[in-house]
Design a protein around this motif. Structure first.
Motif, PDB file in Angstrom:
ATOM      1  N   ALA A  88      31.317  66.099 -24.911  1.00  9.90           N
ATOM      2  CA  ALA A  88      31.362  67.472 -25.402  1.00  9.90           C
ATOM      3  C   ALA A  88      31.509  68.420 -24.220  1.00  9.90           C
ATOM      4  O   ALA A  88      30.623  68.486 -23.361  1.00  9.90           O
ATOM      5  CB  ALA A  88      30.092  67.796 -26.186  1.00  9.90           C
ATOM      6  N   VAL A  89      32.618  69.156 -24.192  1.00  6.72           N
ATOM      7  CA  VAL A  89      32.917  70.024 -23.049  1.00  6.72           C
ATOM      8  C   VAL A  89      33.202  71.438 -23.536  1.00  6.72           C
ATOM      9  O   VAL A  89      34.019  71.635 -24.450  1.00  6.72           O
ATOM     10  CB  VAL A  89      34.130  69.509 -22.251  1.00  6.72           C
ATOM     11  N   THR A  90      32.549  72.416 -22.931  1.00  4.78           N
ATOM     12  CA  THR A  90      32.736  73.806 -23.319  1.00  4.78           C
ATOM     13  C   THR A  90      32.927  74.695 -22.095  1.00  4.78           C
ATOM     14  O   THR A  90      32.352  74.424 -21.038  1.00  4.78           O
ATOM     15  CB  THR A  90      31.516  74.324 -24.113  1.00  4.78           C
ATOM     16  N   PRO A  91      33.709  75.755 -22.219  1.00  5.79           N
ATOM     17  CA  PRO A  91      33.687  76.770 -21.174  1.00  5.79           C
ATOM     18  C   PRO A  91      32.411  77.589 -21.312  1.00  5.79           C
ATOM     19  O   PRO A  91      31.806  77.628 -22.397  1.00  5.79           O
ATOM     20  CB  PRO A  91      34.935  77.621 -21.492  1.00  5.79           C
ATOM     21  N   VAL A  92      31.982  78.221 -20.242  1.00  7.38           N
ATOM     22  CA  VAL A  92      30.782  79.047 -20.274  1.00  7.38           C
ATOM     23  C   VAL A  92      31.172  80.481 -20.619  1.00  7.38           C
ATOM     24  O   VAL A  92      32.006  81.087 -19.942  1.00  7.38           O
ATOM     25  CB  VAL A  92      30.045  79.012 -18.929  1.00  7.38           C
ATOM     26  N   THR A 126      32.199  80.189 -11.764  1.00  6.57           N
ATOM     27  CA  THR A 126      31.274  80.165 -10.640  1.00  6.57           C
ATOM     28  C   THR A 126      30.190  79.122 -10.852  1.00  6.57           C
ATOM     29  O   THR A 126      29.789  78.851 -11.997  1.00  6.57           O
ATOM     30  CB  THR A 126      30.616  81.540 -10.433  1.00  6.57           C
ATOM     31  N   ALA A 127      29.687  78.564  -9.765  1.00  3.95           N
ATOM     32  CA  ALA A 127      28.638  77.545  -9.843  1.00  3.95           C
ATOM     33  C   ALA A 127      27.330  78.105 -10.372  1.00  3.95           C
ATOM     34  O   ALA A 127      26.453  77.351 -10.785  1.00  3.95           O
ATOM     35  CB  ALA A 127      28.424  76.919  -8.474  1.00  3.95           C
ATOM     36  N   ARG A 128      27.186  79.432 -10.375  1.00  3.72           N
ATOM     37  CA  ARG A 128      25.930  80.034 -10.847  1.00  3.72           C
ATOM     38  C   ARG A 128      25.667  79.761 -12.318  1.00  3.72           C
ATOM     39  O   ARG A 128      24.542  79.910 -12.793  1.00  3.72           O
ATOM     40  CB  ARG A 128      25.943  81.558 -10.595  1.00  3.72           C
ATOM     41  N   HIS A 129      26.703  79.375 -13.060  1.00  2.00           N
ATOM     42  CA  HIS A 129      26.528  79.102 -14.490  1.00  2.00           C
ATOM     43  C   HIS A 129      26.195  77.644 -14.776  1.00  2.00           C
ATOM     44  O   HIS A 129      26.096  77.247 -15.941  1.00  2.00           O
ATOM     45  CB  HIS A 129      27.794  79.473 -15.255  1.00  2.00           C
ATOM     46  N   TYR A 154      29.258  69.779 -14.499  1.00  2.00           N
ATOM     47  CA  TYR A 154      29.724  71.165 -14.509  1.00  2.00           C
ATOM     48  C   TYR A 154      30.821  71.311 -13.468  1.00  2.00           C
ATOM     49  O   TYR A 154      30.681  70.833 -12.337  1.00  2.00           O
ATOM     50  CB  TYR A 154      28.581  72.133 -14.191  1.00  2.00           C
ATOM     51  N   ALA A 155      31.900  71.959 -13.840  1.00  2.00           N
ATOM     52  CA  ALA A 155      33.017  72.162 -12.924  1.00  2.00           C
ATOM     53  C   ALA A 155      33.309  73.650 -12.782  1.00  2.00           C
ATOM     54  O   ALA A 155      33.796  74.283 -13.729  1.00  2.00           O
ATOM     55  CB  ALA A 155      34.249  71.421 -13.416  1.00  2.00           C
ATOM     56  N   ALA A 156      32.970  74.195 -11.631  1.00  2.00           N
ATOM     57  CA  ALA A 156      33.346  75.565 -11.307  1.00  2.00           C
ATOM     58  C   ALA A 156      34.751  75.554 -10.721  1.00  2.00           C
ATOM     59  O   ALA A 156      35.310  74.496 -10.408  1.00  2.00           O
ATOM     60  CB  ALA A 156      32.356  76.157 -10.303  1.00  2.00           C
ATOM     61  N   SER A 157      35.332  76.717 -10.568  1.00  2.00           N
ATOM     62  CA  SER A 157      36.705  76.803 -10.066  1.00  2.00           C
ATOM     63  C   SER A 157      36.863  76.097  -8.734  1.00  2.00           C
ATOM     64  O   SER A 157      37.835  75.363  -8.502  1.00  2.00           O
ATOM     65  CB  SER A 157      37.112  78.273  -9.939  1.00  2.00           C
TER      66      SER A 157
END
Length: 203
Positions: A88-92, A126-129, A154-157
């Motif tokens: 299960a993958v979602t954008p933040v 951003t990694a902050r999420h 988690y994959a940030a840009s």
């Protein structure tokens, strides 16, 4: 040699085309698939299906107000509930999972995912999420009584081309570790911490 068929379903809530959320879902699915087929003790046929929620958005909204799923949405829900393993993958969005992601899982019967192995993942700018995995996604699937693998991804840009750090490792390393954990739960085989090969069978 024993032959088995396993169904792996990845749910992607990405909205854009191309989508980093879909890209992460595909990479996680390939990691799990490769770990399942490389097992020496079982000849495994892995059927991989990706459910793109973007394509089902209108049907999801209609189901929420009518209580009846359109055929395509019904097939997607059936695929998720009958899968041997789920990604299960979602954008933040606003420090949590997307509304589309939550709306889809609101349509699934509360006990339909009980005991189902699930790998959770998210993408963001951003990694902050990254804590969204622990304060939003993991509680959601715990409520649904799914078996969530220890490693959430988690994959940030910057992760797509970054080298990672001593605590989080690189994105490919996390993908391989999480993929090994989900493959282990799907087959009832414990996987070593290095994520390379199955270890002892779970009692």
């Amino acid at each position: 040699m024993t032959m088995q068929t396993l169904k792996l379903v990845a749910v992607s809530a990405g909205l854009s085309v191309p989508s980093s959320t879909r890209l992460l879902a595909d990479r996680l699915a390939e990691s799990v698939r490769s770990r399942l087929v490389e097992r020496a003790d079982v000849d495994t046929d892995v059927q991989v299906q990706v459910v793109e929620l973007r394509e089902l958005a209108v049907q999801i909204a209609n189901h929420l107000v009518t209580g009846f799923p359109a055929p395509t949405l019904g097939e997607a829900i059936e695929a998720v509930t009958e899968a041997d393993g789920l990604i299960a993958v979602t954008p933040v969005f606003t420090a949590s999972y997307s509304g589309l992601f939550k709306s889809f899982f609101d349509l699934i019967e509360p006990d339909a995912l009980t005991g189902k192995p699930v790998l959770i993942a998210a993408t963001g700018g951003t990694a902050r999420h990254s804590l969204v995995l622990e304060h939003a996604l993991r509680p959601l699937f715990a409520y649904l009584r799914a078996l969530v693998v220890p490693t959430a991804v988690y994959a940030a840009s910057e992760d797509w081309g970054g080298t990672g750090d001593a605590l989080t490792d690189t994105l490919p390393t996390r993908i391989e570790r999480a993929g090994g954990e989900l493959a282990g739960l799907m087959t009832g085989v414990a996987v070593r911490a290095d994520g390379l090969v199955p270890a002892t069978r779970i009692a």
